[in-house]
Motif scaffolding. Sequence first.
Motif, short mmCIF file in Angstrom:
data_model
loop_
_atom_site.label_atom_id
_atom_site.label_comp_id
_atom_site.label_asym_id
_atom_site.label_seq_id
_atom_site.Cartn_x
_atom_site.Cartn_y
_atom_site.Cartn_z
N SER A 142 16.58 5.64 -11.82
CA SER A 142 16.70 4.20 -11.58
C SER A 142 15.39 3.54 -12.00
N ASP A 143 15.38 2.21 -12.10
CA ASP A 143 14.15 1.50 -12.44
C ASP A 143 13.06 1.80 -11.41
N TRP A 144 13.46 1.84 -10.15
CA TRP A 144 12.51 2.09 -9.06
C TRP A 144 11.90 3.49 -9.18
N GLN A 145 12.75 4.49 -9.41
CA GLN A 145 12.26 5.85 -9.56
C GLN A 145 11.36 5.99 -10.78
N MET A 146 11.76 5.36 -11.87
CA MET A 146 10.96 5.40 -13.09
C MET A 146 9.56 4.84 -12.84
N TYR A 165 0.83 -1.20 0.00
CA TYR A 165 0.00 0.00 0.00
C TYR A 165 0.87 1.25 0.00
N THR A 166 1.94 1.22 0.81
CA THR A 166 2.82 2.39 0.90
C THR A 166 3.48 2.68 -0.44
N VAL A 167 3.91 1.64 -1.13
CA VAL A 167 4.64 1.82 -2.39
C VAL A 167 3.71 2.11 -3.55
N PHE A 168 2.60 1.37 -3.64
CA PHE A 168 1.79 1.42 -4.85
C PHE A 168 0.53 2.29 -4.74
N ARG A 169 0.29 2.92 -3.60
CA ARG A 169 -0.86 3.82 -3.49
C ARG A 169 -0.65 5.05 -4.36
N MET A 198 6.17 7.12 -13.06
CA MET A 198 5.13 6.79 -14.05
C MET A 198 3.80 6.51 -13.38
N ARG A 199 3.86 5.87 -12.22
CA ARG A 199 2.61 5.53 -11.51
C ARG A 199 1.90 6.77 -10.99
#
Length: 436
Positions: free
Chosen positions: A401-405, A94-98, A409-410
């Motif tokens: 980085s892949d993570w930042q990208m 939830y923290t990452v993908f909200r 984008m999200r």
Amino acid sequence: MNVFSLIGTVILVVLMLLPLRKKEHRTKTEIRKAIVRFAVVLGGITVIMVLGMGYFLALLVGVLVLILIDKKTYTKKRLLIYGSIILILGIGGYTVFRDNPTYVMNHLKKNPLTTSLYVTQNGEEVISYQSDIVRPLASTVKILIATEYAMQIGEGQLDKESMVTLDELKRYYFAGTDGGMHEAWLDSITSEGKIKNNAVTLQDVTKGMIVYSSNANTDYMIDLLGVDAINERAMTLGLTWHEEVYPIVGVSLIPSHIKTDGMNDKQLVQALKELPKDTYRSLAEELSAQLKAGTLDFEGAGADLSMDVQQVLSDRFIGATANDYGKLMAAISNDQLPPAATEVLRDLLEWPMEFNEGNKDRFTHLGMKGGNTVFVLTQALYAETLEGDKTEIVLLTDDLSDWQMGLLMRNLNSFVSKMIGDEDFRLTVQQNLTEK
């Protein structure tokens, strides 16, 4: 499913079946367990391919199913352990993908050397954060190409209803150089019945460049319009810091062109970095001409470039400032271009009004174009609400980085939405990006 997901799935299946290689493990119980696990993996592949579920989410669901069908799960100790793991994963997910528009603001604030943001509202500059720094544009540069096209239509040099054969466009196509976008555009115009006698209108070709970001269509348009005309247009429009445009597919062919026998990846990277700007641009134009003529003497270019090589190509991509594109979006939004050109550009850029019917409940006009490489994410847009408020936003980010990208984008859409419609949020971003 991408190649890495496929490899991961194969490894997972092999690990599941590995215990059965020993005869003493090939009992009915173990074979049944292996079949069940294999069925779960196949089910996961099905929901990914058919329902479009994310690979990571499908993996979590698969693990949960395996846990639930294991009889050993239903003990107090295991229930407590698994419950704790699921709770931690749920909170983390939830923290990452909200939906978190402030992530974009925080990324900008933490990375002033690699990010720019330019925002105007109703003709007034609201935010100018590192907006005079030239950064790679990725496919956002196609707005300038579309502008030159619209101007030539308005001047009567071109007819947007003229037909272009798919065979002609194919001469500018090189597999593996645009992430499958050209094929996606072809699928779209085929399903919409827009192909007549193996040809489409020039307007549809240009829409393929903007909406689907086809690089083949882009290089065709650059060739048709004239690279000098495009570069001169940038100057005429006051895009002071805009670097010269050159064929995009041609650039992706440069590494294969300059690589010699025995040259390792490190040496290739150095050779690319050492190419002078004029030589780099000339090579892109020369290789594009060879591609068009069918005289290229190598195959497989652009398909398997290392990350280090892609980094150089990304860094050397056509650049401009956020301020430059803020001016361009304002010129379109405020009808500062000739009426015929403005009409053509709005038809090209305002695809979000057609793709999402909900936008019509909020906007009179919403036009945009974004772009990305492995390391770059950019977007330029203009919006006019039903109340008549006009906003222009240009975001340029680099060295991601892949993570930042993934997180940018999200959260980019929600960030843009709040920047347009939420004055308090806009003020918060302004204050955060002006703090010393």
